[in-house]
Design an enzyme around this catalytic site. Structure first.
Site, PDB file in Angstrom:
ATOM      1  CE  LYS A 210      -3.384   2.769   0.218  1.00 10.17           C
ATOM      2  NZ  LYS A 210      -4.124   3.084  -1.001  1.00 10.17           N
ATOM      3  CG  ASN A 214      -0.917   5.672  -1.337  1.00  9.64           C
ATOM      4  OD1 ASN A 214      -1.601   5.433  -2.328  1.00  9.64           O
ATOM      5  ND2 ASN A 214      -1.440   5.778  -0.139  1.00  9.64           N
ATOM      6  CE1 TYR A 257      15.442   0.045 -18.293  1.00  2.94           C
ATOM      7  CE2 TYR A 257      13.436   1.011 -19.183  1.00  2.94           C
ATOM      8  CZ  TYR A 257      14.723   0.548 -19.361  1.00  2.94           C
ATOM      9  OH  TYR A 257      15.300   0.589 -20.596  1.00  2.94           O
ATOM     10  N   GLY A 265      23.387   2.367 -15.085  1.00  2.88           N
ATOM     11  CA  GLY A 265      24.640   2.920 -15.602  1.00  2.88           C
ATOM     12  C   GLY A 265      24.560   2.926 -17.108  1.00  2.88           C
ATOM     13  CB  CYS A 268      21.723   6.174 -22.659  1.00  2.00           C
ATOM     14  SG  CYS A 268      22.245   5.662 -24.291  1.00  2.00           S
ATOM     15  CE  LYS A 271      25.090  10.119 -24.122  1.00  2.00           C
ATOM     16  NZ  LYS A 271      23.927  10.838 -24.578  1.00  2.00           N
ATOM     17  CE  LYS A 324      21.066  -3.093 -21.594  1.00  2.00           C
ATOM     18  NZ  LYS A 324      19.791  -2.524 -21.929  1.00  2.00           N
ATOM     19  NE  ARG A 331      30.166   3.909 -24.171  1.00  2.00           N
ATOM     20  CZ  ARG A 331      29.465   4.316 -25.221  1.00  2.00           C
ATOM     21  NH1 ARG A 331      29.577   5.550 -25.652  1.00  2.00           N
ATOM     22  NH2 ARG A 331      28.652   3.491 -25.826  1.00  2.00           N
TER      23      ARG A 331
HETATM   24  N1  LIG Z   1      -9.239   8.498   1.855  1.00  2.00           N
HETATM   25  C1  LIG Z   1      -8.776   7.682   0.934  1.00  2.00           C
HETATM   26  O1  LIG Z   1      -8.921   7.900  -0.274  1.00  2.00           O
HETATM   27  C2  LIG Z   1      -8.065   6.423   1.339  1.00  2.00           C
HETATM   28  C3  LIG Z   1      -7.776   5.466   0.358  1.00  2.00           C
HETATM   29  C4  LIG Z   1      -7.137   4.285   0.748  1.00  2.00           C
HETATM   30  C5  LIG Z   1      -6.761   4.099   2.075  1.00  2.00           C
HETATM   31  N2  LIG Z   1      -7.044   5.068   3.000  1.00  2.00           N
HETATM   32  C6  LIG Z   1      -6.677   4.808   4.383  1.00  2.00           C
HETATM   33  O2  LIG Z   1      -7.840   4.358   5.065  1.00  2.00           O
HETATM   34  C7  LIG Z   1      -7.876   4.862   6.404  1.00  2.00           C
HETATM   35  C8  LIG Z   1      -9.104   5.696   6.610  1.00  2.00           C
HETATM   36  O3  LIG Z   1      -9.065   6.787   5.738  1.00  2.00           O
HETATM   37  P1  LIG Z   1     -10.279   7.796   5.606  1.00  2.00           P
HETATM   38  O4  LIG Z   1      -9.894   8.805   4.581  1.00  2.00           O
HETATM   39  O5  LIG Z   1     -11.539   7.045   5.451  1.00  2.00           O
HETATM   40  O6  LIG Z   1     -10.212   8.482   7.070  1.00  2.00           O
HETATM   41  P2  LIG Z   1     -11.229   9.512   7.712  1.00  2.00           P
HETATM   42  O7  LIG Z   1     -10.425  10.390   8.578  1.00  2.00           O
HETATM   43  O8  LIG Z   1     -12.101  10.135   6.660  1.00  2.00           O
HETATM   44  O9  LIG Z   1     -12.163   8.593   8.601  1.00  2.00           O
HETATM   45  C9  LIG Z   1     -11.721   7.892   9.716  1.00  2.00           C
HETATM   46  C10 LIG Z   1     -12.910   7.688  10.637  1.00  2.00           C
HETATM   47  O10 LIG Z   1     -12.505   6.862  11.718  1.00  2.00           O
HETATM   48  C11 LIG Z   1     -13.251   7.287  12.849  1.00  2.00           C
HETATM   49  N3  LIG Z   1     -12.659   6.741  14.080  1.00  2.00           N
HETATM   50  C12 LIG Z   1     -11.560   7.138  14.751  1.00  2.00           C
HETATM   51  N4  LIG Z   1     -11.375   6.367  15.842  1.00  2.00           N
HETATM   52  C13 LIG Z   1     -12.358   5.443  15.853  1.00  2.00           C
HETATM   53  C14 LIG Z   1     -12.711   4.379  16.709  1.00  2.00           C
HETATM   54  N5  LIG Z   1     -11.974   4.076  17.779  1.00  2.00           N
HETATM   55  N6  LIG Z   1     -13.784   3.647  16.400  1.00  2.00           N
HETATM   56  C15 LIG Z   1     -14.528   3.914  15.333  1.00  2.00           C
HETATM   57  N7  LIG Z   1     -14.256   4.932  14.473  1.00  2.00           N
HETATM   58  C16 LIG Z   1     -13.190   5.682  14.737  1.00  2.00           C
HETATM   59  C17 LIG Z   1     -13.207   8.801  12.743  1.00  2.00           C
HETATM   60  O11 LIG Z   1     -14.188   9.427  13.545  1.00  2.00           O
HETATM   61  C18 LIG Z   1     -13.464   8.970  11.235  1.00  2.00           C
HETATM   62  O12 LIG Z   1     -14.829   9.096  10.954  1.00  2.00           O
HETATM   63  C19 LIG Z   1      -6.546   5.624   6.583  1.00  2.00           C
HETATM   64  O13 LIG Z   1      -5.591   4.764   7.129  1.00  2.00           O
HETATM   65  C20 LIG Z   1      -6.181   6.011   5.165  1.00  2.00           C
HETATM   66  O14 LIG Z   1      -4.785   6.198   5.036  1.00  2.00           O
HETATM   67  C21 LIG Z   1      -7.699   6.211   2.661  1.00  2.00           C
END
Ligand SMILES: NC(=O)c1ccc[n+]([C@@H]2O[C@H](COP(=O)([O-])OP(=O)(O)OC[C@H]3O[C@@H](n4cnc5c(N)ncnc54)[C@H](O)[C@@H]3O)[C@@H](O)[C@H]2O)c1
Length: 438
Positions: A210, A214, A257, A265, A268, A271, A324, A331
Protein backbone atom coordinates in the site's frame (compact mmCIF):
# COMPACT_ATOMS: atom_id res chain seq x y z
CA UNK A 1 -22.75 -11.91 5.45
CA UNK A 2 -22.97 -9.83 8.67
CA UNK A 3 -20.23 -7.22 8.56
CA UNK A 4 -19.18 -4.50 11.00
CA UNK A 5 -17.25 -1.48 9.74
CA UNK A 6 -15.21 0.61 12.17
CA UNK A 7 -14.51 4.18 11.03
CA UNK A 8 -17.04 5.79 8.69
CA UNK A 9 -14.83 8.24 6.83
CA UNK A 10 -14.11 8.06 3.10
CA UNK A 11 -13.09 4.40 3.13
CA UNK A 12 -15.56 3.11 5.73
CA UNK A 13 -18.64 4.96 4.50
CA UNK A 14 -18.14 3.86 0.88
CA UNK A 15 -17.53 0.27 2.01
CA UNK A 16 -20.66 0.34 4.16
CA UNK A 17 -22.78 1.66 1.29
CA UNK A 18 -21.38 -0.71 -1.35
CA UNK A 19 -21.48 -3.83 0.84
CA UNK A 20 -25.10 -3.08 1.85
CA UNK A 21 -25.97 -2.42 -1.80
CA UNK A 22 -24.49 -5.84 -2.64
CA UNK A 23 -26.88 -7.54 -0.20
CA UNK A 24 -24.86 -7.80 3.00
CA UNK A 25 -26.04 -6.69 6.45
CA UNK A 26 -23.67 -3.99 7.60
CA UNK A 27 -23.22 -2.32 11.00
CA UNK A 28 -21.28 0.96 10.95
CA UNK A 29 -19.40 2.17 14.05
CA UNK A 30 -17.75 5.54 14.57
CA UNK A 31 -16.77 7.69 17.53
CA UNK A 32 -18.21 10.69 15.67
CA UNK A 33 -21.89 10.65 16.60
CA UNK A 34 -22.74 13.23 13.91
CA UNK A 35 -21.68 10.73 11.23
CA UNK A 36 -23.83 8.03 12.81
CA UNK A 37 -26.83 10.39 12.85
CA UNK A 38 -26.40 11.22 9.15
CA UNK A 39 -26.21 7.58 8.11
CA UNK A 40 -29.21 6.74 10.29
CA UNK A 41 -31.18 9.33 8.31
CA UNK A 42 -30.02 7.84 5.02
CA UNK A 43 -27.57 10.68 4.37
CA UNK A 44 -23.92 10.50 3.46
CA UNK A 45 -21.20 11.54 5.94
CA UNK A 46 -18.80 12.32 3.06
CA UNK A 47 -19.00 14.22 -0.23
CA UNK A 48 -18.46 11.64 -2.93
CA UNK A 49 -19.96 11.09 -6.38
CA UNK A 50 -22.99 8.78 -6.15
CA UNK A 51 -23.03 8.57 -2.36
CA UNK A 52 -26.20 10.66 -1.83
CA UNK A 53 -28.30 8.28 -3.92
CA UNK A 54 -26.54 5.16 -2.66
CA UNK A 55 -26.99 6.04 1.03
CA UNK A 56 -30.67 6.80 0.40
CA UNK A 57 -31.19 3.41 -1.27
CA UNK A 58 -29.26 1.62 1.46
CA UNK A 59 -31.41 3.24 4.16
CA UNK A 60 -34.56 2.09 2.36
CA UNK A 61 -33.17 -1.46 2.05
CA UNK A 62 -32.75 -1.66 5.84
CA UNK A 63 -29.44 -3.51 5.40
CA UNK A 64 -27.27 -0.84 7.07
CA UNK A 65 -27.41 0.18 10.71
CA UNK A 66 -25.09 2.24 12.92
CA UNK A 67 -24.00 2.15 16.56
CA UNK A 68 -21.29 3.48 18.85
CA UNK A 69 -21.32 0.21 20.78
CA UNK A 70 -18.22 -1.80 19.77
CA UNK A 71 -19.31 -4.94 21.58
CA UNK A 72 -22.73 -5.02 19.96
CA UNK A 73 -21.05 -4.66 16.56
CA UNK A 74 -18.56 -7.48 17.17
CA UNK A 75 -21.21 -9.81 18.59
CA UNK A 76 -23.59 -9.00 15.72
CA UNK A 77 -21.14 -9.67 12.88
CA UNK A 78 -18.82 -12.41 11.60
CA UNK A 79 -16.27 -10.08 10.11
CA UNK A 80 -15.08 -6.59 11.08
CA UNK A 81 -13.41 -4.12 8.74
CA UNK A 82 -11.24 -1.53 10.42
CA UNK A 83 -11.09 1.73 8.47
CA UNK A 84 -10.17 4.30 11.13
CA UNK A 85 -7.80 7.15 10.27
CA UNK A 86 -4.00 6.82 10.51
CA UNK A 87 -2.85 10.44 10.13
CA UNK A 88 0.69 11.81 10.40
CA UNK A 89 2.09 12.71 13.80
CA UNK A 90 4.10 15.94 14.10
CA UNK A 91 7.41 14.12 13.45
CA UNK A 92 6.08 12.35 10.32
CA UNK A 93 5.51 9.02 12.01
CA UNK A 94 2.12 7.37 11.71
CA UNK A 95 -0.32 8.26 14.48
CA UNK A 96 -1.77 4.86 15.38
CA UNK A 97 -3.61 6.01 18.49
CA UNK A 98 -7.09 5.42 16.98
CA UNK A 99 -6.08 1.94 15.80
CA UNK A 100 -4.55 1.00 19.13
CA UNK A 101 -7.53 2.26 21.14
CA UNK A 102 -9.88 0.37 18.87
CA UNK A 103 -7.81 -2.84 19.09
CA UNK A 104 -8.26 -2.76 22.90
CA UNK A 105 -12.04 -2.33 22.49
CA UNK A 106 -12.23 -5.07 19.85
CA UNK A 107 -10.27 -7.50 22.03
CA UNK A 108 -12.44 -6.83 25.09
CA UNK A 109 -15.59 -7.29 22.99
CA UNK A 110 -14.31 -10.55 21.57
CA UNK A 111 -13.93 -11.96 25.08
CA UNK A 112 -17.73 -12.24 25.23
CA UNK A 113 -18.05 -14.03 21.88
CA UNK A 114 -18.02 -17.82 21.60
CA UNK A 115 -17.71 -18.02 17.81
CA UNK A 116 -14.51 -17.14 15.96
CA UNK A 117 -14.25 -13.70 14.37
CA UNK A 118 -12.34 -12.18 11.44
CA UNK A 119 -10.69 -8.74 11.72
CA UNK A 120 -9.75 -7.19 8.38
CA UNK A 121 -7.57 -4.11 8.71
CA UNK A 122 -8.09 -1.70 5.84
CA UNK A 123 -6.49 1.44 7.26
CA UNK A 124 -3.09 2.14 5.75
CA UNK A 125 -0.48 1.16 8.33
CA UNK A 126 3.27 0.76 8.46
CA UNK A 127 4.50 -2.81 7.86
CA UNK A 128 4.46 -4.93 10.99
CA UNK A 129 1.57 -3.07 12.65
CA UNK A 130 -1.03 -5.84 12.29
CA UNK A 131 1.21 -8.65 13.51
CA UNK A 132 3.42 -6.85 16.04
CA UNK A 133 1.09 -4.20 17.48
CA UNK A 134 -2.61 -4.88 16.92
CA UNK A 135 -2.82 -8.69 17.07
CA UNK A 136 -1.01 -8.93 20.45
CA UNK A 137 -3.42 -6.32 21.88
CA UNK A 138 -6.45 -8.28 20.65
CA UNK A 139 -4.97 -11.53 22.03
CA UNK A 140 -4.26 -9.95 25.42
CA UNK A 141 -7.63 -8.24 25.75
CA UNK A 142 -9.70 -11.17 24.49
CA UNK A 143 -7.74 -13.99 26.08
CA UNK A 144 -7.97 -15.75 22.70
CA UNK A 145 -5.31 -16.92 20.28
CA UNK A 146 -4.83 -15.51 16.80
CA UNK A 147 -5.59 -18.19 14.22
CA UNK A 148 -7.98 -20.01 16.60
CA UNK A 149 -10.31 -17.67 18.49
CA UNK A 150 -10.00 -15.01 15.84
CA UNK A 151 -8.23 -14.34 12.53
CA UNK A 152 -6.58 -11.22 11.18
CA UNK A 153 -5.95 -9.98 7.64
CA UNK A 154 -4.76 -6.81 5.99
CA UNK A 155 -6.55 -5.78 2.82
CA UNK A 156 -5.22 -2.49 1.41
CA UNK A 157 -7.82 -0.10 0.07
CA UNK A 158 -7.12 1.34 -3.38
CA UNK A 159 -10.07 3.69 -3.85
CA UNK A 160 -9.48 7.34 -4.73
CA UNK A 161 -11.57 10.16 -3.33
CA UNK A 162 -13.77 11.59 -6.08
CA UNK A 163 -14.30 8.22 -7.75
CA UNK A 164 -14.62 5.98 -4.68
CA UNK A 165 -17.68 3.99 -5.70
CA UNK A 166 -16.35 3.36 -9.21
CA UNK A 167 -12.97 2.36 -7.73
CA UNK A 168 -14.70 0.07 -5.21
CA UNK A 169 -16.42 -1.72 -8.10
CA UNK A 170 -13.32 -1.81 -10.31
CA UNK A 171 -10.18 -2.08 -8.17
CA UNK A 172 -6.80 -2.66 -9.88
CA UNK A 173 -6.68 -5.91 -7.89
CA UNK A 174 -7.77 -7.32 -4.54
CA UNK A 175 -4.82 -7.97 -2.23
CA UNK A 176 -5.33 -9.99 0.91
CA UNK A 177 -2.50 -10.32 3.40
CA UNK A 178 -3.26 -13.23 5.71
CA UNK A 179 -1.56 -16.14 7.45
CA UNK A 180 -4.69 -18.31 7.78
CA UNK A 181 -7.38 -19.45 5.34
CA UNK A 182 -10.48 -18.17 7.20
CA UNK A 183 -10.10 -14.47 6.33
CA UNK A 184 -9.10 -15.28 2.75
CA UNK A 185 -12.24 -17.36 2.24
CA UNK A 186 -14.42 -14.66 3.81
CA UNK A 187 -12.90 -11.90 1.68
CA UNK A 188 -13.14 -14.01 -1.47
CA UNK A 189 -16.85 -14.27 -0.71
CA UNK A 190 -17.14 -10.50 -0.38
CA UNK A 191 -14.80 -9.30 -3.13
CA UNK A 192 -14.02 -12.32 -5.34
CA UNK A 193 -16.58 -11.20 -7.95
CA UNK A 194 -14.80 -7.89 -8.58
CA UNK A 195 -12.65 -7.42 -11.69
CA UNK A 196 -8.87 -7.65 -11.24
CA UNK A 197 -6.83 -10.46 -9.73
CA UNK A 198 -7.53 -11.72 -6.22
CA UNK A 199 -4.08 -12.19 -4.69
CA UNK A 200 -3.20 -13.72 -1.34
CA UNK A 201 0.09 -12.69 0.22
CA UNK A 202 1.70 -12.15 3.62
CA UNK A 203 0.33 -9.43 5.90
CA UNK A 204 3.61 -7.50 5.85
CA UNK A 205 3.81 -7.58 2.05
CA UNK A 206 0.26 -6.25 1.79
CA UNK A 207 1.04 -3.47 4.30
CA UNK A 208 4.19 -2.51 2.40
CA UNK A 209 2.47 -2.71 -0.98
CA UNK A 210 0.00 0.00 0.00
CA UNK A 211 2.85 2.39 0.85
CA UNK A 212 4.75 1.48 -2.33
CA UNK A 213 1.65 2.16 -4.45
CA UNK A 214 1.06 5.57 -2.89
CA UNK A 215 4.75 6.50 -3.06
CA UNK A 216 4.82 5.46 -6.71
CA UNK A 217 1.80 7.63 -7.45
CA UNK A 218 3.46 10.61 -5.73
CA UNK A 219 6.64 9.92 -7.73
CA UNK A 220 4.72 9.81 -11.02
CA UNK A 221 2.91 13.08 -10.32
CA UNK A 222 6.19 14.76 -9.35
CA UNK A 223 7.93 13.38 -12.44
CA UNK A 224 5.18 14.71 -14.69
CA UNK A 225 5.25 18.12 -13.00
CA UNK A 226 9.04 18.45 -13.06
CA UNK A 227 9.05 17.44 -16.72
CA UNK A 228 6.34 20.02 -17.36
CA UNK A 229 8.32 22.79 -15.62
CA UNK A 230 11.34 22.00 -17.78
CA UNK A 231 9.17 21.85 -20.90
CA UNK A 232 7.77 25.27 -20.03
CA UNK A 233 11.30 26.64 -19.65
CA UNK A 234 12.15 25.26 -23.09
CA UNK A 235 8.93 26.29 -24.83
CA UNK A 236 7.89 22.66 -25.42
CA UNK A 237 4.30 21.44 -24.94
CA UNK A 238 4.43 19.31 -21.71
CA UNK A 239 1.05 17.72 -22.40
CA UNK A 240 2.22 16.38 -25.74
CA UNK A 241 5.50 15.13 -24.23
CA UNK A 242 3.80 13.30 -21.35
CA UNK A 243 1.06 11.99 -23.62
CA UNK A 244 3.63 10.48 -25.98
CA UNK A 245 5.71 9.19 -23.06
CA UNK A 246 2.61 7.37 -21.76
CA UNK A 247 1.99 5.76 -25.14
CA UNK A 248 5.14 3.69 -24.80
CA UNK A 249 3.77 0.58 -23.12
CA UNK A 250 6.99 -1.37 -23.63
CA UNK A 251 9.49 0.61 -21.61
CA UNK A 252 7.60 3.47 -19.94
CA UNK A 253 4.17 2.37 -18.71
CA UNK A 254 5.15 -1.24 -18.09
CA UNK A 255 6.95 -3.49 -15.59
CA UNK A 256 10.25 -2.61 -17.35
CA UNK A 257 12.79 -1.06 -14.95
CA UNK A 258 10.65 -1.94 -11.93
CA UNK A 259 12.50 -5.04 -10.80
CA UNK A 260 14.87 -4.53 -7.87
CA UNK A 261 18.46 -5.16 -8.91
CA UNK A 262 21.68 -3.24 -9.26
CA UNK A 263 22.30 0.44 -9.98
CA UNK A 264 21.70 1.90 -13.43
CA UNK A 265 24.64 2.92 -15.60
CA UNK A 266 25.72 2.76 -19.21
CA UNK A 267 26.28 5.22 -21.94
CA UNK A 268 22.84 6.89 -21.90
CA UNK A 269 21.03 7.21 -18.57
CA UNK A 270 23.78 8.90 -16.50
CA UNK A 271 24.83 11.38 -19.19
CA UNK A 272 21.29 12.26 -20.26
CA UNK A 273 20.21 12.83 -16.69
CA UNK A 274 23.23 15.10 -16.15
CA UNK A 275 22.38 17.02 -19.32
CA UNK A 276 18.75 17.39 -18.20
CA UNK A 277 19.81 18.85 -14.86
CA UNK A 278 22.24 21.22 -16.55
CA UNK A 279 19.54 22.28 -19.00
CA UNK A 280 17.16 22.99 -16.11
CA UNK A 281 19.76 25.17 -14.43
CA UNK A 282 20.19 27.11 -17.67
CA UNK A 283 16.42 27.71 -17.74
CA UNK A 284 16.29 28.60 -14.01
CA UNK A 285 14.06 25.60 -13.39
CA UNK A 286 14.39 23.68 -10.14
CA UNK A 287 14.11 19.87 -10.48
CA UNK A 288 14.79 18.43 -7.01
CA UNK A 289 13.49 14.97 -7.81
CA UNK A 290 15.56 14.58 -10.98
CA UNK A 291 18.52 16.02 -9.07
CA UNK A 292 18.26 13.32 -6.41
CA UNK A 293 18.26 10.34 -8.81
CA UNK A 294 22.03 10.05 -9.31
CA UNK A 295 22.67 10.42 -5.56
CA UNK A 296 20.23 7.60 -4.83
CA UNK A 297 21.89 5.45 -7.49
CA UNK A 298 25.25 6.05 -5.84
CA UNK A 299 23.81 4.96 -2.48
CA UNK A 300 22.94 1.64 -4.13
CA UNK A 301 26.52 1.23 -5.42
CA UNK A 302 27.88 2.06 -1.95
CA UNK A 303 25.48 -0.48 -0.43
CA UNK A 304 26.95 -3.16 -2.72
CA UNK A 305 30.51 -2.16 -1.82
CA UNK A 306 29.66 -2.30 1.89
CA UNK A 307 28.19 -5.82 1.54
CA UNK A 308 31.43 -7.08 -0.03
CA UNK A 309 33.70 -5.25 2.43
CA UNK A 310 31.66 -6.64 5.36
CA UNK A 311 32.55 -10.17 4.20
CA UNK A 312 36.17 -9.50 5.18
CA UNK A 313 37.37 -11.35 2.05
CA UNK A 314 40.31 -9.85 0.20
CA UNK A 315 40.29 -11.86 -3.04
CA UNK A 316 37.28 -10.67 -5.01
CA UNK A 317 35.91 -12.25 -8.19
CA UNK A 318 33.74 -9.96 -10.28
CA UNK A 319 31.24 -11.95 -12.37
CA UNK A 320 30.16 -9.29 -14.84
CA UNK A 321 31.68 -5.90 -15.57
CA UNK A 322 29.58 -4.21 -18.25
CA UNK A 323 26.64 -2.02 -17.27
CA UNK A 324 24.12 -4.81 -17.95
CA UNK A 325 23.99 -8.44 -18.97
CA UNK A 326 24.48 -9.12 -22.66
CA UNK A 327 26.56 -6.09 -23.65
CA UNK A 328 30.26 -5.21 -23.64
CA UNK A 329 29.55 -1.53 -22.94
CA UNK A 330 31.60 -0.58 -19.90
CA UNK A 331 30.87 3.14 -19.95
CA UNK A 332 29.63 4.32 -16.55
CA UNK A 333 29.03 0.72 -15.53
CA UNK A 334 28.35 0.60 -11.78
CA UNK A 335 30.28 -2.70 -11.74
CA UNK A 336 33.33 -0.78 -12.92
CA UNK A 337 32.80 1.68 -10.04
CA UNK A 338 32.66 -1.23 -7.62
CA UNK A 339 35.81 -2.76 -9.14
CA UNK A 340 37.64 0.58 -8.93
CA UNK A 341 36.75 0.82 -5.25
CA UNK A 342 38.10 -2.65 -4.44
CA UNK A 343 41.34 -1.96 -6.31
CA UNK A 344 41.66 1.35 -4.44
CA UNK A 345 41.29 -0.53 -1.15
CA UNK A 346 44.14 -2.85 -2.14
CA UNK A 347 41.99 -5.96 -2.65
CA UNK A 348 42.93 -8.57 -5.26
CA UNK A 349 40.36 -8.48 -8.04
CA UNK A 350 39.71 -10.88 -10.92
CA UNK A 351 37.05 -10.20 -13.53
CA UNK A 352 34.95 -12.42 -15.78
CA UNK A 353 32.46 -11.09 -18.30
CA UNK A 354 31.67 -13.29 -21.32
CA UNK A 355 30.94 -10.23 -23.47
CA UNK A 356 34.04 -8.22 -22.60
CA UNK A 357 37.16 -8.97 -24.68
CA UNK A 358 39.82 -6.33 -24.34
CA UNK A 359 41.05 -6.82 -27.89
CA UNK A 360 37.58 -6.04 -29.23
CA UNK A 361 36.89 -2.92 -27.16
CA UNK A 362 36.95 0.20 -29.29
CA UNK A 363 36.55 3.96 -29.12
CA UNK A 364 34.88 5.61 -26.13
CA UNK A 365 34.24 2.23 -24.51
CA UNK A 366 37.95 1.35 -24.52
CA UNK A 367 38.99 4.84 -23.39
CA UNK A 368 36.56 4.66 -20.48
CA UNK A 369 37.87 1.39 -19.06
CA UNK A 370 41.53 2.33 -19.62
CA UNK A 371 40.93 5.54 -17.70
CA UNK A 372 39.07 3.92 -14.79
CA UNK A 373 40.79 0.53 -14.46
CA UNK A 374 44.11 1.08 -16.29
CA UNK A 375 45.42 -2.46 -15.85
CA UNK A 376 42.08 -4.14 -16.65
CA UNK A 377 43.95 -6.52 -18.99
CA UNK A 378 45.72 -8.19 -16.07
CA UNK A 379 42.42 -8.66 -14.17
CA UNK A 380 40.25 -10.08 -16.95
CA UNK A 381 39.98 -13.86 -17.29
CA UNK A 382 38.42 -15.68 -20.23
CA UNK A 383 37.38 -18.61 -18.03
CA UNK A 384 34.94 -18.26 -15.16
CA UNK A 385 36.70 -21.15 -13.40
CA UNK A 386 39.90 -19.09 -13.09
CA UNK A 387 38.03 -16.24 -11.40
CA UNK A 388 36.17 -18.54 -9.03
CA UNK A 389 39.24 -20.54 -7.98
CA UNK A 390 41.27 -17.35 -7.47
CA UNK A 391 38.77 -15.54 -5.22
CA UNK A 392 37.06 -15.90 -1.85
CA UNK A 393 34.13 -13.57 -2.49
CA UNK A 394 32.18 -13.58 -5.75
CA UNK A 395 30.26 -10.50 -6.82
CA UNK A 396 27.44 -11.51 -9.17
CA UNK A 397 26.52 -8.81 -11.65
CA UNK A 398 25.21 -11.02 -14.48
CA UNK A 399 21.71 -12.38 -14.07
CA UNK A 400 21.49 -14.95 -16.83
CA UNK A 401 20.80 -18.61 -16.22
CA UNK A 402 23.85 -19.71 -18.25
CA UNK A 403 26.28 -18.00 -15.89
CA UNK A 404 24.57 -19.55 -12.86
CA UNK A 405 24.78 -22.99 -14.51
CA UNK A 406 28.49 -22.45 -15.16
CA UNK A 407 29.02 -21.17 -11.64
CA UNK A 408 27.19 -23.93 -9.76
CA UNK A 409 29.87 -26.68 -9.93
CA UNK A 410 32.70 -24.20 -9.35
CA UNK A 411 31.57 -22.50 -6.13
CA UNK A 412 33.12 -23.69 -2.86
CA UNK A 413 31.32 -23.88 0.48
CA UNK A 414 33.61 -21.18 1.88
CA UNK A 415 32.86 -18.69 -0.91
CA UNK A 416 30.90 -15.59 -0.04
CA UNK A 417 28.48 -14.82 -2.86
CA UNK A 418 27.30 -11.23 -3.04
CA UNK A 419 24.42 -11.21 -5.50
CA UNK A 420 23.80 -7.72 -6.87
CA UNK A 421 21.17 -8.65 -9.44
CA UNK A 422 19.02 -11.47 -8.05
CA UNK A 423 20.34 -14.34 -10.17
CA UNK A 424 17.95 -17.13 -11.17
CA UNK A 425 17.98 -20.29 -9.03
CA UNK A 426 20.18 -18.61 -6.42
CA UNK A 427 19.18 -21.22 -3.82
CA UNK A 428 21.05 -23.85 -5.87
CA UNK A 429 24.44 -22.15 -5.30
CA UNK A 430 26.79 -23.35 -2.57
CA UNK A 431 28.72 -20.85 -0.44
CA UNK A 432 27.45 -18.13 1.91
CA UNK A 433 24.88 -16.19 -0.08
CA UNK A 434 24.44 -12.47 0.53
CA UNK A 435 21.65 -10.74 -1.40
CA UNK A 436 21.89 -7.03 -2.11
CA UNK A 437 18.21 -6.41 -1.45
CA UNK A 438 16.57 -9.81 -1.11
N1 LIG B 1 -9.24 8.50 1.85
C1 LIG B 1 -8.78 7.68 0.93
O1 LIG B 1 -8.92 7.90 -0.27
C2 LIG B 1 -8.07 6.42 1.34
C3 LIG B 1 -7.78 5.47 0.36
C4 LIG B 1 -7.14 4.28 0.75
C5 LIG B 1 -6.76 4.10 2.07
N2 LIG B 1 -7.04 5.07 3.00
C6 LIG B 1 -6.68 4.81 4.38
O2 LIG B 1 -7.84 4.36 5.06
C7 LIG B 1 -7.88 4.86 6.40
C8 LIG B 1 -9.10 5.70 6.61
O3 LIG B 1 -9.06 6.79 5.74
P1 LIG B 1 -10.28 7.80 5.61
O4 LIG B 1 -9.89 8.80 4.58
O5 LIG B 1 -11.54 7.04 5.45
O6 LIG B 1 -10.21 8.48 7.07
P2 LIG B 1 -11.23 9.51 7.71
O7 LIG B 1 -10.43 10.39 8.58
O8 LIG B 1 -12.10 10.13 6.66
O9 LIG B 1 -12.16 8.59 8.60
C9 LIG B 1 -11.72 7.89 9.72
C10 LIG B 1 -12.91 7.69 10.64
O10 LIG B 1 -12.50 6.86 11.72
C11 LIG B 1 -13.25 7.29 12.85
N3 LIG B 1 -12.66 6.74 14.08
C12 LIG B 1 -11.56 7.14 14.75
N4 LIG B 1 -11.37 6.37 15.84
C13 LIG B 1 -12.36 5.44 15.85
C14 LIG B 1 -12.71 4.38 16.71
N5 LIG B 1 -11.97 4.08 17.78
N6 LIG B 1 -13.78 3.65 16.40
C15 LIG B 1 -14.53 3.91 15.33
N7 LIG B 1 -14.26 4.93 14.47
C16 LIG B 1 -13.19 5.68 14.74
C17 LIG B 1 -13.21 8.80 12.74
O11 LIG B 1 -14.19 9.43 13.54
C18 LIG B 1 -13.46 8.97 11.23
O12 LIG B 1 -14.83 9.10 10.95
C19 LIG B 1 -6.55 5.62 6.58
O13 LIG B 1 -5.59 4.76 7.13
C20 LIG B 1 -6.18 6.01 5.17
O14 LIG B 1 -4.79 6.20 5.04
C21 LIG B 1 -7.70 6.21 2.66
Amino acid sequence: MNISIFGLGYVGAVSLACLARDGHDVIGIDVDLAKLALIREGRTPIVEEGMVELMRDVAVSGRASVTDNVQAAVLGSEISMICVGTPSAANGSQDQSALVRLAHDLGRSLREKSASHVFVFRSTMVPGTVEDVLTPIIERESGKTNGVGFHVAFQPEFLREGSSIRDYDKPPFTIVGAATEAPVAALRGLFGHLPGDFVQTSIRTAEMLKYSCNNFHALKITFANETARLCQGLGVDPFEVMDLLSRDRQLNISPAYLKPGFAYGGSCLPKDLRATIHLAKMCDVDLPMHGAIAASNRVHVDHAIAKVMESGKRRIGMVGLSFKTGTDDLRESPLVQVTEHFIGKGLDVLVYDPEVHLSKLLGANRRFIEQHVPHIGSLLRQELADVVSGSDALVLGLNDRMTVDLLRPLVRDDHVIVDLVGVPERESLRGRYVGLCW
